[in-house]
Design a protein around this motif. Structure first.
Motif, PDB file in Angstrom:
ATOM      1  N   ASN A  61       0.822  -1.213   0.000  1.00 16.39           N
ATOM      2  CA  ASN A  61       0.000   0.000   0.000  1.00 16.39           C
ATOM      3  C   ASN A  61       0.855   1.262   0.000  1.00 16.39           C
ATOM      4  OD1 ASN A  61      -2.615  -1.409   0.325  1.00 16.39           O
ATOM      5  ND2 ASN A  61      -1.765  -1.982   2.313  1.00 16.39           N
ATOM      6  N   ALA A  62       2.130   1.118  -0.358  1.00 18.39           N
ATOM      7  CA  ALA A  62       3.034   2.268  -0.362  1.00 18.39           C
ATOM      8  C   ALA A  62       2.527   3.364  -1.296  1.00 18.39           C
ATOM      9  CB  ALA A  62       4.430   1.815  -0.781  1.00 18.39           C
ATOM     10  N   TRP A  63       1.942   2.971  -2.420  1.00 16.17           N
ATOM     11  CA  TRP A  63       1.442   3.964  -3.373  1.00 16.17           C
ATOM     12  C   TRP A  63       0.331   4.814  -2.758  1.00 16.17           C
ATOM     13  CZ3 TRP A  63      -3.743   3.766  -4.683  1.00 16.17           C
ATOM     14  CH2 TRP A  63      -4.417   2.589  -4.324  1.00 16.17           C
ATOM     15  N   LEU A  64      -0.517   4.188  -1.926  1.00 14.50           N
ATOM     16  CA  LEU A  64      -1.597   4.926  -1.275  1.00 14.50           C
ATOM     17  C   LEU A  64      -1.033   5.891  -0.232  1.00 14.50           C
ATOM     18  CD1 LEU A  64      -4.585   5.468  -0.838  1.00 14.50           C
ATOM     19  CD2 LEU A  64      -4.660   3.487   0.712  1.00 14.50           C
ATOM     20  N   ALA A  65      -0.014   5.457   0.507  1.00 11.49           N
ATOM     21  CA  ALA A  65       0.625   6.344   1.483  1.00 11.49           C
ATOM     22  C   ALA A  65       1.250   7.548   0.791  1.00 11.49           C
ATOM     23  CB  ALA A  65       1.690   5.569   2.260  1.00 11.49           C
ATOM     24  N   GLN A  66       1.825   7.313  -0.384  1.00  8.10           N
ATOM     25  CA  GLN A  66       2.423   8.415  -1.143  1.00  8.10           C
ATOM     26  C   GLN A  66       1.354   9.403  -1.600  1.00  8.10           C
ATOM     27  OE1 GLN A  66       5.983   8.676  -1.878  1.00  8.10           O
ATOM     28  NE2 GLN A  66       5.198  10.742  -2.164  1.00  8.10           N
ATOM     29  N   ILE A  67       0.223   8.891  -2.052  1.00  4.32           N
ATOM     30  CA  ILE A  67      -0.868   9.768  -2.498  1.00  4.32           C
ATOM     31  C   ILE A  67      -1.441  10.558  -1.326  1.00  4.32           C
ATOM     32  CG2 ILE A  67      -3.228   9.777  -3.421  1.00  4.32           C
ATOM     33  CD1 ILE A  67      -2.418   7.472  -5.243  1.00  4.32           C
TER      34      ILE A  67
ATOM     35  N   ILE B 173       5.743  10.605   5.492  1.00  5.92           N
ATOM     36  CA  ILE B 173       6.284  11.067   4.209  1.00  5.92           C
ATOM     37  C   ILE B 173       6.068  12.570   4.060  1.00  5.92           C
ATOM     38  CG2 ILE B 173       6.190  10.807   1.705  1.00  5.92           C
ATOM     39  CD1 ILE B 173       4.979   8.000   2.214  1.00  5.92           C
ATOM     40  N   LEU B 174       4.888  13.023   4.462  1.00  4.98           N
ATOM     41  CA  LEU B 174       4.558  14.444   4.372  1.00  4.98           C
ATOM     42  C   LEU B 174       5.549  15.293   5.161  1.00  4.98           C
ATOM     43  CD1 LEU B 174       2.571  16.739   3.602  1.00  4.98           C
ATOM     44  CD2 LEU B 174       1.241  16.125   5.630  1.00  4.98           C
ATOM     45  N   SER B 175       5.946  14.810   6.326  1.00  2.73           N
ATOM     46  CA  SER B 175       6.839  15.589   7.196  1.00  2.73           C
ATOM     47  C   SER B 175       8.237  15.738   6.618  1.00  2.73           C
ATOM     48  CB  SER B 175       6.914  14.948   8.584  1.00  2.73           C
ATOM     49  OG  SER B 175       7.564  13.684   8.534  1.00  2.73           O
TER      50      SER B 175
END
Length: 362
Positions: free
Chosen positions: A36-42, A187-189
């Motif tokens: 689910n890495a792609w979802l976390a990136q989105i 990731i956002l941070s």
């Protein structure tokens, strides 16, 4: 200082792309979310738009003022200066972390028998030269090299396409949505949240009425770049193998038949790390001049660069320790600087803009 330098909208756009990509060129914080890495990136991308909207609102309500000047005006001279110094420490810290990641990658992959500090010092030579000549020159150079970087990334995605395994997306949300959300915030941070630093740069941008569109365009483009590189690594390596790698992009590109990948990854990393470090240190120097009312930042350039190099080597004994620190502490560490203080500043700015001044009342 602000009156002496100007950057164009296109230079701002490419600065944003290089800056955000710079910290994630060879690392992949999303790998902890596995398939689910792609979802976390989105999710981090969406959060980036929210934070950037706050920063842009601050810039619009406080035209011609940098972040440090906003702090001194809205929090008072002394409290604002103290918070400003904390922001300067924050910028220096992130610059040192960025350089340490670069040094660890180059020593691990390319220069095995070389000490990390020598690699970092070598890279700081062009960075220091760029800073000595000002952000305007660095932005012009960045305008040339960022399109090359994007082209290289697109090329590597196409070359890796034959190895894609779309079963690597499954099972979907196996560990629950909250786990993915937590990774997305992390990731956002370390990516879009650091765009708070652009509040130091917006005052020198030409055609200020287009800053909002230009910033959103930059966030959109770099979001696609980050998502594309992540999908490439996930579909080639698989979630488990990707999670085990310190530098997933290097492993992914090493699987391309006949490709010499060290120069490709090294160029991308050098471009991204270079511009990210230049922006952080420039804003640090500008902040110091505005807090202490100095005439110019050049006298502070060498001490700040030396401090960044020293901290990059001293804060963490090795890359796994750095990664663990980011994983456990980065969100809480960044929250006041990226979210809480900007939101308080925005509320105060809105109140002051709605409250009529004495001259207007009279």
């Amino acid at each position: 200082m602000i009156k002496e330098e100007k950057i164009s909208l296109s230079e701002l756009n490419l600065l944003i792309i290089g800056f955000v990509f710079g910290g994630l060129a060879v690392t992949s914080p999303a790998k902890a979310a596995y398939q689910n890495a792609w979802l976390a990136q989105i999710l981090s991308w969406i959060g980036g738009f929210i934070l950037v909207t706050i920063y842009l609102a601050l810039a619009k309500l406080n035209p011609k003022k940098t972040l440090i000047q906003m702090l001194k005006e809205h929090f008072g001279k002394y409290l604002g200066s103290i918070i400003g110094i904390l922001y300067i420490i924050f910028f220096i810290h992130f610059a040192s972390l960025t350089m340490r990641i670069f040094g660890e990658y180059m020593v691990t992959v390319n220069f095995i028998n070389t000490r990390t500090v020598f690699v970092i010092c070598f890279v700081f030579l062009p960075i220091t030269y760029a800073l000595k000549n000002g952000i305007e020159i660095a932005a012009r150079v960045n305008q040339i090299i960022i399109p090359i970087m994007i082209f290289i990334i697109a090329l590597t995605i196409l070359l890796s396409a034959k190895s894609f395994d779309y079963d690597n997306f499954l099972p979907f949300l196996e560990g629950g949505f909250l786990h993915v959300l937590k990774i997305g915030i992390r990731i956002l941070s370390v990516s879009f949240g650091n765009m708070i630093v652009f509040l130091m740069i917006y005052p020198i941008v030409q055609q200020k009425k287009y800053i909002v569109k230009t910033t959103y365009l930059g966030v959109t483009i770099v979001g696609f770049v980050l998502l594309g590189t992540l999908l490439r690594d996930l579909l080639v390596l698989g979630p488990y193998m990707m999670s085990l790698q310190m530098f997933p992009p290097h492993v992914t590109l090493s699987l391309i038949p006949g490709a010499v990948i060290e120069p490709i990854v090294g160029i991308n990393l050098l471009i991204g790390v270079g511009i990210k470090t230049v922006v952080f240190i420039y804003c640090t120097l500008l902040g110091i001049t505005q807090i202490f009312n100095l005439e110019h930042y050049k006298l502070m350039l060498l001490p700040v660069v030396t401090l960044v190099i020293s901290l990059s080597m001293w804060l963490h004994p090795n890359y796994p320790d750095l990664y663990r620190w980011v994983e456990r502490n980065m969100v809480y560490y960044s929250l006041p600087f990226q979210v809480i203080i900007p939101c308080i500043l925005l509320i105060i700015s809105l109140i002051k803009n709605k409250t009529p001044s004495r001259e207007e009342v009279s």
